[in-house]
Scaffold this motif. Sequence first.
Motif, PDB file in Angstrom:
ATOM      1  N   SER A 138      27.957  40.853  37.733  1.00 12.96           N
ATOM      2  CA  SER A 138      26.735  41.313  38.373  1.00 12.96           C
ATOM      3  C   SER A 138      27.664  41.983  40.028  1.00 12.96           C
ATOM      4  N   GLU A 139      26.929  42.924  40.562  1.00 15.12           N
ATOM      5  CA  GLU A 139      27.546  43.167  41.865  1.00 15.12           C
ATOM      6  C   GLU A 139      27.907  42.002  42.711  1.00 15.12           C
ATOM      7  N   ARG A 140      27.019  40.954  42.872  1.00 11.87           N
ATOM      8  CA  ARG A 140      27.204  39.827  43.783  1.00 11.87           C
ATOM      9  C   ARG A 140      28.824  39.258  43.168  1.00 11.87           C
ATOM     10  N   GLU A 141      28.840  39.015  41.838  1.00 12.09           N
ATOM     11  CA  GLU A 141      30.029  38.427  41.419  1.00 12.09           C
ATOM     12  C   GLU A 141      31.327  39.340  41.684  1.00 12.09           C
ATOM     13  N   ARG A 142      31.246  40.417  41.518  1.00 15.31           N
ATOM     14  CA  ARG A 142      32.123  41.277  41.790  1.00 15.31           C
ATOM     15  C   ARG A 142      32.768  41.361  43.437  1.00 15.31           C
ATOM     16  N   SER A 143      31.757  41.192  44.000  1.00 16.37           N
ATOM     17  CA  SER A 143      31.875  41.132  45.736  1.00 16.37           C
ATOM     18  C   SER A 143      32.805  39.980  46.166  1.00 16.37           C
ATOM     19  N   ARG A 144      32.824  39.137  45.291  1.00 15.33           N
ATOM     20  CA  ARG A 144      33.391  37.545  45.529  1.00 15.33           C
ATOM     21  C   ARG A 144      35.108  37.679  45.474  1.00 15.33           C
ATOM     22  N   THR A 145      35.228  38.844  44.613  1.00 16.20           N
ATOM     23  CA  THR A 145      36.754  38.880  44.469  1.00 16.20           C
ATOM     24  C   THR A 145      37.404  40.241  44.682  1.00 16.20           C
ATOM     25  N   SER A 146      36.303  41.036  45.287  1.00 16.81           N
ATOM     26  CA  SER A 146      36.707  42.282  45.786  1.00 16.81           C
ATOM     27  C   SER A 146      37.998  42.438  46.858  1.00 16.81           C
ATOM     28  N   GLY A 147      38.008  41.373  47.718  1.00 18.06           N
ATOM     29  CA  GLY A 147      39.085  41.238  48.567  1.00 18.06           C
ATOM     30  C   GLY A 147      40.107  40.464  48.049  1.00 18.06           C
ATOM     31  N   GLY A 148      40.671  39.222  49.021  1.00 18.00           N
ATOM     32  CA  GLY A 148      41.518  38.459  48.545  1.00 18.00           C
ATOM     33  C   GLY A 148      40.939  37.386  47.470  1.00 18.00           C
ATOM     34  N   ALA A 149      41.946  37.358  46.093  1.00 20.62           N
ATOM     35  CA  ALA A 149      41.435  36.600  45.163  1.00 20.62           C
ATOM     36  C   ALA A 149      42.885  36.197  44.374  1.00 20.62           C
ATOM     37  N   LEU A 150      42.439  34.897  43.730  1.00 18.93           N
ATOM     38  CA  LEU A 150      43.423  34.585  42.674  1.00 18.93           C
ATOM     39  C   LEU A 150      42.993  34.956  41.351  1.00 18.93           C
ATOM     40  N   HIS A 151      43.894  35.632  40.494  1.00 14.71           N
ATOM     41  CA  HIS A 151      43.632  36.024  39.184  1.00 14.71           C
ATOM     42  C   HIS A 151      44.219  35.173  38.238  1.00 14.71           C
ATOM     43  N   VAL A 152      43.535  34.613  37.288  1.00 18.65           N
ATOM     44  CA  VAL A 152      44.125  33.672  36.400  1.00 18.65           C
ATOM     45  C   VAL A 152      44.072  34.266  34.886  1.00 18.65           C
ATOM     46  N   SER A 153      45.009  34.209  34.219  1.00 16.94           N
ATOM     47  CA  SER A 153      45.135  34.817  33.032  1.00 16.94           C
ATOM     48  C   SER A 153      46.044  34.173  31.854  1.00 16.94           C
ATOM     49  N   GLY A 154      45.755  34.157  30.555  1.00 15.55           N
ATOM     50  CA  GLY A 154      46.796  33.619  29.612  1.00 15.55           C
ATOM     51  C   GLY A 154      47.769  34.580  29.668  1.00 15.55           C
ATOM     52  N   HIS A 155      48.992  34.001  28.909  1.00 19.52           N
ATOM     53  CA  HIS A 155      50.163  34.718  29.067  1.00 19.52           C
ATOM     54  C   HIS A 155      50.763  34.963  27.489  1.00 19.52           C
TER      55      HIS A 155
END
Length: 303
Positions: A88-105
């Motif tokens: 949702s737009e609200r969820e996107r806004s939570r990481t639109s600035g600084g954020a830690l992204h976590v992914s498998g490798h």
Amino acid sequence: MTQPIAHAHAWMPSSPCGDGCLPKNPPTVRRIVLVLRVVLALTAFGLLPVLVVLGVPFPRVRRSLTRLGSRMLLLAIGIDLTVLDARSERERSRTSGGALHVSGHISWTDVVVLTAVRPSTFVARADLVDWPVLGRLARAMKVLPIDRARLHQLPGVVEQVAERVRAGGSVVVFPEATTWCGRAYGSLRPALLQAAIDSETWVQPIRLRYLDRTGEQTTATCFVGDETIGASIGRIFRLRGLRAEVEFTAPEAPGSDRRDLARRCEVAIRRDDVYDPTVHQVTVHEVVAEAERRPSAPTVAAA
């Protein structure tokens, strides 16, 4: 993939994946296409650091140019890109600035794929900057190096990550701490996620998969076992019909317990995989099944 490290400690991350994970006789391109890919890739590698430097005074311009250069490199490698985002737009806004992204490798291609979606700082193996070709890209992107053989350096890396996200930057971490084939995978180690807790930053789980031309998940791009970076680049450049699928799931609040945060992120990025969060079970794939049939094979366990 890597040579033995002299100062390796008992819990150094490892993966059971190896040559047996690679698909047999995958479709490849003709020689003329391969030549064109190499030319385009060399052009992209030459331009990307220049584009990054040109955009230094203007962060938005820099990000746009970096994304453009990475997409050009993906085109050269022969990997199409699909981005899935049901937030949702609200969820996107939570990481639109600084954020830690976590992914498998899965592979060195992960960095190119994720940069093509959203340019970020990456926490990567310390020797990446010394690799041919990719090292130049890593230096231009100012990766945060981590030497997992030297545990005493880990708190310093965590603090650097926290500082980056506090300042409004995006940082990508691969908490499996090593590459797996994509069908099998390791548990997410919680240490680097402490940066999100320290900086009170939301965490963005990212589900990353590679698909073949039939839409089925493939291990063709994985960088595992004893394969060198040069051999991996040469092999992947010859492949045909590959697509990277990047899915953004709902962000996770940092909370106060990094182990709980790691568990929540793991559940998010392994949603449709064969996964038991209580024991961190790995998926069953061909190489694991073969290993279990061999008496001398090592036990398959989560990293």
